[in-house]
Design a protein around this motif. Sequence first.
Motif, PDB file in Angstrom:
ATOM      1  N   LEU A 208       0.825  -1.210   0.000  1.00 21.55           N
ATOM      2  CA  LEU A 208       0.000   0.000   0.000  1.00 21.55           C
ATOM      3  C   LEU A 208       0.862   1.264   0.000  1.00 21.55           C
ATOM      4  O   LEU A 208       0.548   2.249  -0.690  1.00 21.55           O
ATOM      5  N   ASP A 209       1.944   1.252   0.751  1.00 23.60           N
ATOM      6  CA  ASP A 209       2.839   2.410   0.767  1.00 23.60           C
ATOM      7  C   ASP A 209       3.434   2.663  -0.616  1.00 23.60           C
ATOM      8  O   ASP A 209       3.563   3.818  -1.054  1.00 23.60           O
ATOM      9  N   LEU A 210       3.790   1.574  -1.285  1.00 22.03           N
ATOM     10  CA  LEU A 210       4.378   1.707  -2.615  1.00 22.03           C
ATOM     11  C   LEU A 210       3.348   2.237  -3.612  1.00 22.03           C
ATOM     12  O   LEU A 210       3.650   3.107  -4.439  1.00 22.03           O
ATOM     13  N   ILE A 211       2.114   1.724  -3.527  1.00 22.41           N
ATOM     14  CA  ILE A 211       1.051   2.204  -4.420  1.00 22.41           C
ATOM     15  C   ILE A 211       0.808   3.695  -4.208  1.00 22.41           C
ATOM     16  O   ILE A 211       0.641   4.464  -5.155  1.00 22.41           O
ATOM     17  N   GLU A 212       0.832   4.118  -2.947  1.00 26.08           N
ATOM     18  CA  GLU A 212       0.565   5.508  -2.623  1.00 26.08           C
ATOM     19  C   GLU A 212       1.669   6.430  -3.148  1.00 26.08           C
ATOM     20  O   GLU A 212       1.422   7.573  -3.529  1.00 26.08           O
ATOM     21  N   THR A 218       1.566   0.187 -11.565  1.00 19.15           N
ATOM     22  CA  THR A 218       1.147  -1.018 -12.288  1.00 19.15           C
ATOM     23  C   THR A 218       1.483  -2.262 -11.487  1.00 19.15           C
ATOM     24  O   THR A 218       2.393  -2.263 -10.641  1.00 19.15           O
ATOM     25  N   LEU A 219       0.759  -3.325 -11.802  1.00 15.11           N
ATOM     26  CA  LEU A 219       0.998  -4.590 -11.108  1.00 15.11           C
ATOM     27  C   LEU A 219       2.395  -5.122 -11.413  1.00 15.11           C
ATOM     28  O   LEU A 219       3.061  -5.672 -10.529  1.00 15.11           O
ATOM     29  N   SER A 220       2.848  -4.951 -12.658  1.00 17.11           N
ATOM     30  CA  SER A 220       4.181  -5.452 -13.008  1.00 17.11           C
ATOM     31  C   SER A 220       5.263  -4.705 -12.231  1.00 17.11           C
ATOM     32  O   SER A 220       6.271  -5.295 -11.834  1.00 17.11           O
ATOM     33  N   ASP A 231      -0.499 -11.776  -5.425  1.00 14.66           N
ATOM     34  CA  ASP A 231      -1.377 -12.401  -4.424  1.00 14.66           C
ATOM     35  C   ASP A 231      -1.773 -11.399  -3.343  1.00 14.66           C
ATOM     36  O   ASP A 231      -2.920 -11.361  -2.889  1.00 14.66           O
ATOM     37  N   THR A 232      -0.821 -10.579  -2.948  1.00 18.24           N
ATOM     38  CA  THR A 232      -1.115  -9.578  -1.911  1.00 18.24           C
ATOM     39  C   THR A 232      -2.145  -8.568  -2.405  1.00 18.24           C
ATOM     40  O   THR A 232      -3.074  -8.187  -1.683  1.00 18.24           O
ATOM     41  N   VAL A 233      -1.998  -8.123  -3.660  1.00 22.68           N
ATOM     42  CA  VAL A 233      -2.948  -7.174  -4.238  1.00 22.68           C
ATOM     43  C   VAL A 233      -4.343  -7.785  -4.301  1.00 22.68           C
ATOM     44  O   VAL A 233      -5.351  -7.125  -4.011  1.00 22.68           O
ATOM     45  N   LYS A 234      -4.399  -9.074  -4.655  1.00 18.75           N
ATOM     46  CA  LYS A 234      -5.705  -9.746  -4.742  1.00 18.75           C
ATOM     47  C   LYS A 234      -6.405  -9.735  -3.383  1.00 18.75           C
ATOM     48  O   LYS A 234      -7.606  -9.464  -3.281  1.00 18.75           O
ATOM     49  N   ARG A 235      -5.663 -10.007  -2.299  1.00 20.52           N
ATOM     50  CA  ARG A 235      -6.258 -10.007  -0.955  1.00 20.52           C
ATOM     51  C   ARG A 235      -6.691  -8.589  -0.553  1.00 20.52           C
ATOM     52  O   ARG A 235      -7.762  -8.407   0.037  1.00 20.52           O
ATOM     53  N   LEU A 236      -5.847  -7.609  -0.886  1.00 17.64           N
ATOM     54  CA  LEU A 236      -6.189  -6.226  -0.555  1.00 17.64           C
ATOM     55  C   LEU A 236      -7.430  -5.758  -1.320  1.00 17.64           C
ATOM     56  O   LEU A 236      -8.253  -4.988  -0.806  1.00 17.64           O
ATOM     57  N   PHE A 241      -9.344  -2.426   0.068  1.00 21.10           N
ATOM     58  CA  PHE A 241      -8.327  -1.404   0.286  1.00 21.10           C
ATOM     59  C   PHE A 241      -7.785  -0.819  -1.026  1.00 21.10           C
ATOM     60  O   PHE A 241      -7.292   0.303  -1.044  1.00 21.10           O
ATOM     61  N   VAL A 242      -7.840  -1.611  -2.110  1.00 24.75           N
ATOM     62  CA  VAL A 242      -7.329  -1.120  -3.386  1.00 24.75           C
ATOM     63  C   VAL A 242      -8.347  -1.401  -4.489  1.00 24.75           C
ATOM     64  O   VAL A 242      -9.208  -2.289  -4.361  1.00 24.75           O
ATOM     65  N   LEU A 243      -8.224  -0.649  -5.563  1.00 27.15           N
ATOM     66  CA  LEU A 243      -9.018  -0.860  -6.772  1.00 27.15           C
ATOM     67  C   LEU A 243      -8.054  -1.111  -7.929  1.00 27.15           C
ATOM     68  O   LEU A 243      -6.940  -0.583  -7.950  1.00 27.15           O
ATOM     69  N   SER A 244      -8.496  -1.906  -8.889  1.00 25.62           N
ATOM     70  CA  SER A 244      -7.631  -2.162 -10.049  1.00 25.62           C
ATOM     71  C   SER A 244      -8.463  -2.078 -11.320  1.00 25.62           C
ATOM     72  O   SER A 244      -9.669  -2.318 -11.310  1.00 25.62           O
TER      73      SER A 244
END
Length: 808
Positions: A208-212, A218-220, A231-236, A241-244
């Motif tokens: 989350l810190d990195l996304i912010e 991007t996912l890559s 996998d972590t993004v999928k759980r979030l 907590f996140v949108l994609s």
Amino acid sequence: MFVDVAIGKGSGDIFTYSVPRELSSAVCPGKRVLVPLGSRRHTGCIVGIPKQTSREKLRDIISVLDEEPLFDEQDLSFFRWASRYYLYPPGKALGVILPSGIDVRSTKWVMPTGCEPAETDRFTGEQRRLLAALSDFPAGCALQTLTKACGRTSLEKDLKHLAGRGLLTLEERLQPPKVRRKNERIIRLAAPSASSEPRLTEKQRAVLDLIESIPQCTLSLLSGRIKNAADTVKRLEKKGFVLSEEREIYREPAAPPSFGREPDPLQLNEDQAKALDAILRAVEKRDYAPFLLHGVTGSGKTEVYLRAIASVLDSGGDALLMVPEIALTGQLIDRVRRRFDDRLIALYHSGLSEGERYDQWRKMQRGAARILIGTRSAVFVPIRDLRLIIVDEEHDASYKQDDRLPYNARDLAVVLGRFHDAPVVLGSATPDLQTYYNTRHRGFTCLKLPNRVENRPLPAVTIVDMKQPGARRGKNLLLSSPLATAIEETLTRGDQSLLLLNRRGFTTFLYCGECGHVFTCANCSVTMTHHMSQNLLKCHYCDYSIKAPPLCPVCKSGKILSFGAGTEKLHEEVTALFPHARTARLDSDVTSKRGSYETILSALYRREIDILVGTQMIAKGHDIPHVTLVGVVSADGALNIPDFRAAERTFQILTQVSGRGGRGRDPGRVFIQTINPDNPSIQRARNHDYDGFYHDEIFARRELGFPPFQRLINIRVSSPSEEKAAELARLLADTARSFIAAAKDKMAASVLGPAEPPLARIKGSYRRQILLKGPDTVFLHETAERVLKAAGRRASEVRIDVDPLNFM
């Protein structure tokens, strides 16, 4: 509803199709469609929507392949102009113009049925070998694959026979495009300060810190920095907590290596300021205006380019900057990228992957980039608000394409300026004779930069007469005594040297010292070049190669001798003579790997190379401040080419390579080795005297009736049969003479030939050429069109080259 579709296969003509009702809202010019043609399906491009047609029983288009057009009506008008002027079919022209790898391809598929031949069946040896090759592909294979496996050029007759016996089947299969849009998952926070949520694991909080911290994350990118980030993004995402979302992204070319810090822009001198002011006045008027920026080497032409581009961007417009060869101008690209936001720049050249070319094309077309830097093919890339066109090193022959659509991008850039009402700046220290003539007689404006920046001196040029006693250090050595001494002095001072020899390989060719047999290519009428490091003889025209033989194939003698020299041999001599120097070689043999050219040039800029040996690749566009010595090992090669432009090309390459020296604070020296020291081209280059050279050469051109006083169209005939090539060439030459004789103005044009070109056989085909010559461009085109019509079904053996540069 009807559409006109240009198809690159077959004749390359335009065909009319009807549009099914369900597809009518999707069609428009510039989109590609899948259409039936004969028994196959092909990709074509919509080039018109006629309101009605007189043709009956039209076939329907099958599907529309693009969501948005690849070009607009203005682009299409320009493409049509190029197709008509260069007498190249519109469908095939679009096949050259558009990015490759994006078409749906139709393939003929061959499948074994599994049936055994009947006892009464009788097969030829070729048919048995075909069946044996097909047995290696139980699920079938493409016809092209099978043809290659059989080592033949055509299998059609045998396939039809074997299919009739029930032993195989033939079907059409469609292969999807190799290149498609690239999508990427963009991840963003569903709410601010989500990382402060206490239920998160340490890894989730890090994601989350990195996304912010990264806009458009991007996912890559996440996966590259954090293990198992997906996998972590999928759980979030499940926790809210996140949108994609999926978004299209552009594949970007790798940035070239850095050539050091971009110096602060110098204050323009008076000549630069005048040139820039003239260009910007034309930009402001939004009017077509052709300029020649004629500046000596090191006069600051690039600074004028960059300031003109900056002004165009400030006013909301876009710019096109063309260079002759992208690999040879990494330093220029580096400077542009340091001066402007990288997101505003697109690159377009053949060194990119197919996906990168497709994305860079659409990036410019959509207005996502504002500056396009590219080689000759960049002239066709759609640019939304084109207000300035710059052609650097406009004299360079690399702007002319010899195969397929034989266009000259420099000339097309001038035409493009007319289409967009944009000024065109042609820059060079050694302008093409035609361009300089245009400044005196055809409305081009000449902007002169007669001095180097900061009034640095042009290099002093010494001509070494290789016929004089004492010039040569030894019988088979390439460096003269004066040049070798100068290299030693340069090394002592800690400066760098460039050595030009415009021939790659170790020796020009091998021959037998007993019977005189010369080792020539099996497919071409040329000698094969010896590459000692690989122990190979190579043909530089068709890539045929063989191991260097120890014995003569004719008399079996072991006395195999060499003649001539190339960059490989020169590099070996330099290394032996200066063992402590750091040496390198720069030619197409050592730069075949992507990025290798820029790596060598970057090392030269960082002073990690003391002596660089190379072909004409070292002569173009380089600004290396510590190069103070330039040596031309042989100035005579270009002079002896059977071409009326030989003197011009000699003057250009000598002046250009001389200009690489002394571009820093220390003055430069140039040594030109020659056996023709009094040749006018060499003498004019020695004195950096372009105007003197122009007056010498323009007089000869006028007397002989060559460009710019008359136009040329070269008609090339080729065939695997020497007799058929000669017969067709005679027929076409007679057709041209008859057409000209019937014209009212009997002096409208003349026909030279047919004749064998210097390279009479290339890649297994025998060649003849016919030259049409005359002052009236329209009449020459009409004559060439009549010749093509006379060729009929044999038109595939005929190539028309309008305004040719290559007569080899």
